[in-house]
Design a protein around this motif. Structure first.
Motif, PDB file in Angstrom:
ATOM      1  N   ASN A   1      33.219  29.077  39.846  1.00 35.44           N
ATOM      2  CA  ASN A   1      32.094  28.455  40.946  1.00 35.44           C
ATOM      3  C   ASN A   1      31.343  29.435  41.726  1.00 35.44           C
ATOM      4  O   ASN A   1      30.807  29.250  42.687  1.00 35.44           O
ATOM      5  CB  ASN A   1      32.869  27.521  41.811  1.00 35.44           C
ATOM      6  CG  ASN A   1      33.651  26.542  41.248  1.00 35.44           C
ATOM      7  OD1 ASN A   1      32.981  25.465  40.784  1.00 35.44           O
ATOM      8  ND2 ASN A   1      34.815  26.626  40.762  1.00 35.44           N
TER       9      ASN A   1
ATOM     10  N   LYS B   1      21.988  24.696  41.789  1.00 35.57           N
ATOM     11  CA  LYS B   1      22.512  24.555  43.152  1.00 35.57           C
ATOM     12  C   LYS B   1      21.618  24.924  44.254  1.00 35.57           C
ATOM     13  O   LYS B   1      20.623  25.097  44.030  1.00 35.57           O
ATOM     14  CB  LYS B   1      23.967  24.874  43.171  1.00 35.57           C
ATOM     15  CG  LYS B   1      25.086  24.652  41.972  1.00 35.57           C
ATOM     16  CD  LYS B   1      26.093  25.715  41.987  1.00 35.57           C
ATOM     17  CE  LYS B   1      27.205  25.683  43.049  1.00 35.57           C
ATOM     18  NZ  LYS B   1      28.179  26.772  42.660  1.00 35.57           N
TER      19      LYS B   1
ATOM     20  N   TYR C   1      34.794  37.072  50.705  1.00 31.14           N
ATOM     21  CA  TYR C   1      35.204  35.698  50.902  1.00 31.14           C
ATOM     22  C   TYR C   1      36.757  35.350  51.497  1.00 31.14           C
ATOM     23  O   TYR C   1      36.882  34.407  52.161  1.00 31.14           O
ATOM     24  CB  TYR C   1      35.043  34.704  49.572  1.00 31.14           C
ATOM     25  CG  TYR C   1      35.702  35.278  48.564  1.00 31.14           C
ATOM     26  CD1 TYR C   1      37.097  35.466  48.236  1.00 31.14           C
ATOM     27  CD2 TYR C   1      34.853  36.084  47.459  1.00 31.14           C
ATOM     28  CE1 TYR C   1      37.474  35.823  46.957  1.00 31.14           C
ATOM     29  CE2 TYR C   1      35.496  36.504  46.517  1.00 31.14           C
ATOM     30  CZ  TYR C   1      36.590  36.632  46.121  1.00 31.14           C
ATOM     31  OH  TYR C   1      37.038  37.131  45.013  1.00 31.14           O
TER      32      TYR C   1
ATOM     33  N   GLU D   1      26.663  26.321  52.451  1.00 33.38           N
ATOM     34  CA  GLU D   1      27.143  27.593  53.194  1.00 33.38           C
ATOM     35  C   GLU D   1      26.957  28.670  51.988  1.00 33.38           C
ATOM     36  O   GLU D   1      26.366  29.846  52.451  1.00 33.38           O
ATOM     37  CB  GLU D   1      28.767  27.531  53.426  1.00 33.38           C
ATOM     38  CG  GLU D   1      29.379  28.829  54.231  1.00 33.38           C
ATOM     39  CD  GLU D   1      28.469  29.083  55.500  1.00 33.38           C
ATOM     40  OE1 GLU D   1      28.579  30.103  56.179  1.00 33.38           O
ATOM     41  OE2 GLU D   1      27.717  28.066  56.081  1.00 33.38           O
ATOM     42  N   GLN D   2      27.445  28.389  50.783  1.00 39.76           N
ATOM     43  CA  GLN D   2      26.995  29.442  49.868  1.00 39.76           C
ATOM     44  C   GLN D   2      25.524  29.726  49.642  1.00 39.76           C
ATOM     45  O   GLN D   2      25.091  30.917  49.493  1.00 39.76           O
ATOM     46  CB  GLN D   2      27.507  28.840  48.139  1.00 39.76           C
ATOM     47  CG  GLN D   2      27.142  29.668  47.075  1.00 39.76           C
ATOM     48  CD  GLN D   2      27.390  29.243  45.837  1.00 39.76           C
ATOM     49  OE1 GLN D   2      27.205  28.093  45.484  1.00 39.76           O
ATOM     50  NE2 GLN D   2      28.176  30.013  44.869  1.00 39.76           N
TER      51      GLN D   2
ATOM     52  N   SER E   1      31.406  25.607  51.088  1.00 39.93           N
ATOM     53  CA  SER E   1      30.507  24.430  50.559  1.00 39.93           C
ATOM     54  C   SER E   1      29.271  24.939  49.951  1.00 39.93           C
ATOM     55  O   SER E   1      29.081  26.261  50.051  1.00 39.93           O
ATOM     56  CB  SER E   1      29.988  23.556  51.612  1.00 39.93           C
ATOM     57  OG  SER E   1      29.224  24.327  52.581  1.00 39.93           O
ATOM     58  N   GLU E   2      28.524  24.021  49.252  1.00 44.59           N
ATOM     59  CA  GLU E   2      27.185  24.581  48.383  1.00 44.59           C
ATOM     60  C   GLU E   2      26.395  24.931  49.339  1.00 44.59           C
ATOM     61  O   GLU E   2      25.403  25.910  49.145  1.00 44.59           O
ATOM     62  CB  GLU E   2      26.722  23.398  47.237  1.00 44.59           C
ATOM     63  CG  GLU E   2      27.541  23.514  46.156  1.00 44.59           C
ATOM     64  CD  GLU E   2      26.778  22.616  45.205  1.00 44.59           C
ATOM     65  OE1 GLU E   2      25.555  22.571  45.205  1.00 44.59           O
ATOM     66  OE2 GLU E   2      27.483  22.096  44.226  1.00 44.59           O
TER      67      GLU E   2
ATOM     68  N   TYR F   1      32.023  31.675  46.324  1.00 47.43           N
ATOM     69  CA  TYR F   1      32.134  30.452  45.340  1.00 47.43           C
ATOM     70  C   TYR F   1      32.477  29.206  46.073  1.00 47.43           C
ATOM     71  O   TYR F   1      32.985  29.032  47.168  1.00 47.43           O
ATOM     72  CB  TYR F   1      33.382  30.596  44.360  1.00 47.43           C
ATOM     73  CG  TYR F   1      34.677  30.903  45.052  1.00 47.43           C
ATOM     74  CD1 TYR F   1      35.605  30.125  45.425  1.00 47.43           C
ATOM     75  CD2 TYR F   1      35.131  32.466  45.345  1.00 47.43           C
ATOM     76  CE1 TYR F   1      36.817  30.545  45.927  1.00 47.43           C
ATOM     77  CE2 TYR F   1      36.293  32.765  45.819  1.00 47.43           C
ATOM     78  CZ  TYR F   1      37.151  31.677  46.367  1.00 47.43           C
ATOM     79  OH  TYR F   1      38.307  31.746  46.969  1.00 47.43           O
ATOM     80  N   SER F   2      31.824  28.226  45.442  1.00 48.02           N
ATOM     81  CA  SER F   2      31.870  26.835  45.735  1.00 48.02           C
ATOM     82  C   SER F   2      33.112  26.296  45.315  1.00 48.02           C
ATOM     83  O   SER F   2      33.917  27.032  44.891  1.00 48.02           O
ATOM     84  CB  SER F   2      30.706  26.145  45.753  1.00 48.02           C
ATOM     85  OG  SER F   2      30.368  26.166  44.186  1.00 48.02           O
TER      86      SER F   2
ATOM     87  N   SER G   1      37.162  28.879  49.382  1.00 43.88           N
ATOM     88  CA  SER G   1      35.867  28.502  48.811  1.00 43.88           C
ATOM     89  C   SER G   1      34.915  28.103  49.942  1.00 43.88           C
ATOM     90  O   SER G   1      35.610  27.656  50.943  1.00 43.88           O
ATOM     91  CB  SER G   1      36.134  27.355  47.740  1.00 43.88           C
ATOM     92  OG  SER G   1      36.622  26.146  48.565  1.00 43.88           O
TER      93      SER G   1
ATOM     94  N   GLU H   1      36.676  22.938  39.157  1.00 40.34           N
ATOM     95  CA  GLU H   1      36.440  23.104  40.581  1.00 40.34           C
ATOM     96  C   GLU H   1      37.571  23.745  41.316  1.00 40.34           C
ATOM     97  O   GLU H   1      37.145  24.275  42.541  1.00 40.34           O
ATOM     98  CB  GLU H   1      36.225  21.633  41.344  1.00 40.34           C
ATOM     99  CG  GLU H   1      34.937  20.950  40.755  1.00 40.34           C
ATOM    100  CD  GLU H   1      33.602  21.339  41.753  1.00 40.34           C
ATOM    101  OE1 GLU H   1      33.948  21.571  42.870  1.00 40.34           O
ATOM    102  OE2 GLU H   1      32.766  21.802  40.922  1.00 40.34           O
TER     103      GLU H   1
END
Length: 739
Positions: free
Chosen positions: A327, A338, A235, A284-285, A281-282, A272-273, A279, A321
């Protein structure tokens, strides 16, 4: 499109010569998950986590049994932890990968301040080393047959899990770890020879990376592990995906140079979001869950390897967050899935067990297309996965075949259903999220076919494509003598039981309704000889008792349904005998499910406002049976009405129930929706209803009832019956409290 990597056929040939058991075909293992079930202090619930594991479809769980977490608080007295999650996981059919670690602070030397328990045992501290192996021995003994694999320590080359390296990065070597691996291997294999030993747990980019793997294998570690494991987190890299592929290649070079022919496991990877640095986005995760697994499958295929894949982690470790470590989860700290959860679930559902064939890329290296195939003979069953690396519009052309093509987004939502006449499908991609294209022939499989001669019940179950219904035909002398309709569940399974009118040799034939895509039917069939034990009809036996209470009459029922089937839904209707034809005079409506052997038991209360009224008629009806008390009539229901989206909602003044109903029979049906209100004692106060007429095999129609809330109502229940004059249950009732 071109192949992502150059062929390594010579290396694969060498690997196969060294280990003939290494398959050249790579079959997609599903996405395993890392969990923290022993960490009860972090709000973890074993049941809650295993429910997520079941829902996501993971075969493997990676978790720890930490030595220092209560397993040995007095030197020499080691026992299993209070929370031994391996028992529950193995009972659920989940494969367990147990991390054996970490340290135990009761053995810390005087000059060591290791509150985290990450001081790694070494052979020159014999008491500590022997105590660790004693802990390993206990776990292997207690978990034999429940744990499939053990991973020795976690990231020994990383300061977060190695006290010695945290203090002095060169004070603990790969050779030191080799001694721990060897001793643990020998101890476990003596107790449980079938358990796999996973060694390494090496973090790419850890505190000590250079030369660590090379030194480990030169020490002879390859002889003491069934699989080598490593972890990759990219990441922080500008191009996370290419960095991951580079990490795979780096590991493979060391394994190849040392002629390691065992399995290779990726036991941690993730993104991780949230709002912390680096981080994603959800969405992209979720995309990276699938893309990471595709890259892993490609690595295994390209190098003739076999291995598992684990995502870190299943559930988030907190609610901050801005904390990266909180996350990584595919589900929130509160166990809410999620986007990434559904992405992993989609991969597991569509691709598990299929052979990974290839991962190709466009000439510019931006568009990717993976192919997984489980076709057998002339039956097509293959899945393409398409995605692109950048946020730009792109079109990928996918070759399609079979009877039909289903297109799903990265979360498993079906986008479209397409014919395959043109032999190709153009996908317009607007972001980096993968798209699944499932090409298949219609297939139906009979998994079990049983006949109970005592009850004259034939039960058939199996799997089919994702259609709403199947036609089940009973064929005798090439003639269809009986036809039934079976509902196909969301997971593709179906089950149906029915009676047979006469003895004989039959063929049970199960097929799909005709479709526009195919213009025909596909059948599974199986022969069976049916001979009833006797021609006696079955009956419903009921024992009824009542007891006068201050505000009514308590009625208790026990009984048995002649077919002996459990989990059969029975609806109950009680009316005064003089009002049998008037449903509005009912003093009770309800339902009950049968238990083993067809038995049932229930009780309810009715108002006793007129002392002279003691005569009631009780009606009982099941979805599969038509029954009357004190009668030998026993009829298996021939037709089905299907209910969809059945819901009951309550606001301050109204009860509103609704459902879509569909007639799958060749006769006109009139299903009815009831809304019944009950007081605090469960006494029926008021009934409202609506019915709709459905023609032969007519498509779905809406049933809806809104009724004003009675001032005395404390609960409300909605029912769907086969008709106003028939209390056949079409769906399980819904009950809601007004409180």
């Amino acid at each position: 499109m071109k192949k992502l990597r150059c062929s390594k056929a010579l290396k694969i040939l060498l690997v196969c010569q060294l280990a003939m058991t290494t398959p050249l075909c790579t079959y997609a293992a599903n996405i395993g998950v890392c969990t923290h079930m022993q960490a009860s202090h972090n709000g973890n619930s074993v049941d809650g986590i295993l429910n997520l594991v079941s829902d996501i479809g993971s075969d493997w769980v990676r978790d720890e049994l930490r030595w220092g977490w209560g397993m040995e608080t007095v030197k020499g007295e080691v026992h299993m932890p209070r929370i031994n999650w391996t028992d529950d996981a193995s009972e659920e059919g989940v494969n367990n990968l147990v991390i054996l670690g970490y340290g135990n602070t009761i053995y810390n030397p005087e000059n060591v301040e290791d509150e985290l328990g990450i001081y790694i045992p070494t052979v020159d501290y014999k008491e500590y080393f022997d105590a660790f192996i004693n802990y390993v021995r206990l776990v292997a003994t207690e978990c034999k047959g429940k744990v499939k694999a053990y991973e020795i320590w976690n990231e020994p080359n990383q300061k977060d899990f190695n006290y010695q390296i945290a203090q002095n990065r060169y004070s603990y070597t790969a050779s030191d770890y080799f001694e721990l691996l060897k001793a643990a291997h020998d101890t476990i294999k003596e107790i449980d020879p079938d358990a796999k030993i996973v060694g390494g747990s090496f973090l790419i980019g850890g505190t000590v990376t250079s030369g660590w793997m090379e030194e480990l294998f030169k020490s002879g570690a390859g002889d003491y592990m069934d699989a080598f494991s490593f972890h990759v987190y990219t990441y922080k890299d500008g191009d996370a995906e290419m960095a991951m592929r580079a990490a795979y290649d780096r590991v493979e070079k060391v394994l190849d140079d040392n002629r390691f022919t065992g399995e290779v496991w990726l036991t941690e990877t993730g993104y991780y979001s949230g709002t912390a640095d680096c981080s994603v986005s959800e969405q992209e995760q979720a995309s990276l869950v699938i893309r990471s697994k595709l890259a892993w499958d490609d690595y295994l295929k390209d190098n003739g390897r076999v291995g598992e894949f684990f995502w870190y982690d299943l559930r988030e470790d907190g609610t901050d967050e801005n904390a990266a470590g909180h996350n990584f989860g595919l589900a929130t700290y509160g166990y809410v899935p999620k986007n990434g959860f559904y992405a992993a679930k989609t991969y597991n559902h569509l691709l598990e067990g299929k052979e990974f064939v290839s991962l190709t890329t466009s000439d510019d290296g931006n568009d990717y297309l993976a192919l997984y195939d489980s076709s057998v003979g002339e039956i097509t069953d293959k899945v393409y996965v398409a995605y692109k690396r950048g946020n730009y519009s792109s079109a990928i052309e996918v070759p399609v075949s079979g009877d039909v093509t289903y297109v799903y987004d990265y979360m498993g939502n079906r986008i479209s259903t397409n014919d395959t006449a043109s032999g190709k499908l153009s996908l317009a991609l607007t972001d980096t999220s993968p798209v699944f294209v499932h090409c298949k022939d219609y297939t139906t499989e009979i998994e079990s076919l049983n006949y109970d001669e005592n009850k004259n019940i034939c039960t058939v179950s199996g799997r089919a494509d994702e259609f709403e219904t199947l036609t089940i035909e009973l064929v005798n002398n090439s003639e269809v003598v009986q036809a039934e309709t079976a509902y196909v569940n969301e997971d593709g399974s179906f089950s149906k039981f029915f009676s047979v009118d006469s003895d004989g040799d039959y063929i049970i034939r199960i097929g799909k309704p005709e479709t526009e895509e195919k213009g025909g039917t596909h059948y599974a069939e199986q022969s069976i000889k049916l001979k009833r034990k006797s021609n006696e009809t079955s009956e419903l036996a009921i024992s009824c008792s009542s007891e006068v209470e201050t505000d009514g009459l308590r009625v208790s029922l026990t009984g048995v349904v002649g077919n002996g089937v459990s989990d059969q839904l029975l609806n109950l209707l009680l009316v005064p005998s003089e009002k049998e034809s008037n449903l509005s005079g009912a003093v009770y409506i309800g339902d009950v499910k049968t238990s083993e052997g067809g038995t049932f038991e229930t009780s309810f209360k009715i108002p006793q406002t007129t002392p002279h009224t003691y005569h009631y008629t009780l009606y009982v009806r099941g979805a599969k049976t038509e029954l009357k008390q004190n009668s030998v009539d026993y009829i298996i229901g021939r037709g089905d009405i299907l209910a969809y989206d059945f819901a009951l909602n309550i606001d301050e003044t109204l009860f509103t129930a609704s459902a879509y109903v569909k007639n799958t029979t060749d006769k006109t049906k009139t299903p009815v929706l009831f809304v019944a209100q009950y007081d605090k004692s469960g006494v029926l106060i008021e009934i409202a209803k609506q019915e709709v007429t459905l023609g032969q095999s007519e498509e779905k129609k809406l049933l809806s009832v809104s009724v004003k809330k009675n001032i005395g109502a404390k609960s409300c229940r909605a029912y769907i019956w086969g008709g106003a004059g028939s209390i056949e249950p079409i769906a399980t009732s819904i009950t809601k409290s007004t409180d």
